[in-house]
Design a protein around this motif. Sequence first.
Motif, short mmCIF file in Angstrom:
data_model
loop_
_atom_site.label_atom_id
_atom_site.label_comp_id
_atom_site.label_asym_id
_atom_site.label_seq_id
_atom_site.Cartn_x
_atom_site.Cartn_y
_atom_site.Cartn_z
N SER A 11 -19.47 48.58 38.48
CA SER A 11 -18.14 48.14 38.07
C SER A 11 -17.14 48.46 39.18
O SER A 11 -17.43 49.19 40.12
CB SER A 11 -17.74 48.79 36.75
OG SER A 11 -17.82 50.19 36.85
N CYS A 12 -15.96 47.89 39.03
CA CYS A 12 -14.89 48.03 39.99
C CYS A 12 -14.70 49.50 40.37
O CYS A 12 -14.69 50.34 39.48
CB CYS A 12 -13.60 47.46 39.39
SG CYS A 12 -12.23 47.42 40.53
N VAL B 223 -16.56 47.25 47.46
CA VAL B 223 -16.92 48.25 48.48
C VAL B 223 -18.27 47.90 49.10
O VAL B 223 -18.43 47.89 50.32
CB VAL B 223 -16.94 49.67 47.87
CG1 VAL B 223 -17.53 50.67 48.84
CG2 VAL B 223 -15.53 50.09 47.45
N LYS B 224 -19.25 47.60 48.27
CA LYS B 224 -20.59 47.29 48.77
C LYS B 224 -20.61 45.95 49.51
O LYS B 224 -21.35 45.78 50.48
CB LYS B 224 -21.61 47.32 47.64
CG LYS B 224 -21.82 48.75 47.13
CD LYS B 224 -22.90 48.83 46.09
CE LYS B 224 -23.10 50.29 45.68
NZ LYS B 224 -24.31 50.48 44.89
N THR B 225 -19.80 44.99 49.06
CA THR B 225 -19.69 43.71 49.75
C THR B 225 -19.13 43.91 51.15
O THR B 225 -19.64 43.38 52.13
CB THR B 225 -18.82 42.71 48.95
OG1 THR B 225 -19.45 42.46 47.69
CG2 THR B 225 -18.63 41.41 49.70
N LYS B 226 -18.06 44.71 51.25
CA LYS B 226 -17.46 44.99 52.56
C LYS B 226 -18.47 45.65 53.49
O LYS B 226 -18.62 45.25 54.64
CB LYS B 226 -16.23 45.88 52.41
CG LYS B 226 -15.52 46.12 53.74
CD LYS B 226 -14.95 47.51 53.84
CE LYS B 226 -14.31 47.77 55.19
NZ LYS B 226 -15.26 47.88 56.29
N ASP C 192 -20.12 42.38 36.71
CA ASP C 192 -18.75 42.74 36.35
C ASP C 192 -17.88 41.49 36.46
O ASP C 192 -17.70 40.94 37.55
CB ASP C 192 -18.26 43.83 37.30
CG ASP C 192 -16.81 44.25 37.04
OD1 ASP C 192 -16.23 43.78 36.04
OD2 ASP C 192 -16.29 45.05 37.82
N SER C 193 -17.33 41.03 35.31
CA SER C 193 -16.50 39.82 35.34
C SER C 193 -15.28 39.99 36.24
O SER C 193 -14.78 39.02 36.80
CB SER C 193 -16.07 39.43 33.93
OG SER C 193 -15.27 40.45 33.35
N GLY C 194 -14.82 41.21 36.41
CA GLY C 194 -13.68 41.47 37.30
C GLY C 194 -13.99 41.20 38.75
O GLY C 194 -13.08 41.06 39.57
N SER C 195 -15.29 41.11 39.08
CA SER C 195 -15.66 40.85 40.48
C SER C 195 -15.17 39.47 40.93
O SER C 195 -14.95 39.27 42.12
CB SER C 195 -17.17 40.96 40.67
OG SER C 195 -17.87 39.93 40.00
N MET C 196 -14.97 38.55 39.99
CA MET C 196 -14.48 37.22 40.36
C MET C 196 -13.11 37.32 41.04
O MET C 196 -12.91 36.77 42.12
CB MET C 196 -14.39 36.31 39.13
CG MET C 196 -15.73 35.99 38.50
SD MET C 196 -16.84 35.03 39.55
CE MET C 196 -16.30 33.37 39.15
#
Length: 81
Positions: free
Chosen positions: A17-18, A23-26, A44-48
């Motif tokens: 989750s956020c 962080v991992k994408t970066k 995590d829907s917030g990832s959008m």
Amino acid sequence: MSTEFNVTETLDVKGASCPMPVVKTKNAIDDLGEGDVLEVLATDSGSMSDIQGWADGTPGVSLLDQVEDGDVYRHYVEKTE
């Protein structure tokens, strides 16, 4: 579902989750070369909105597409420089 992108690497952050998906994408995109495409799989829907906001504010990356695939959110990020 099919994409027109040549995915270089897939990052699985399902269950995180956020702010961990961003962080991992970066961290993952930092290890790629120019023109490489990272596919990020998140639950995590917030990832959008989080990954969209990060990509919009980060030089050298471009968010190519985001797809809701059942309970998995797929993000396609290209390293542009």
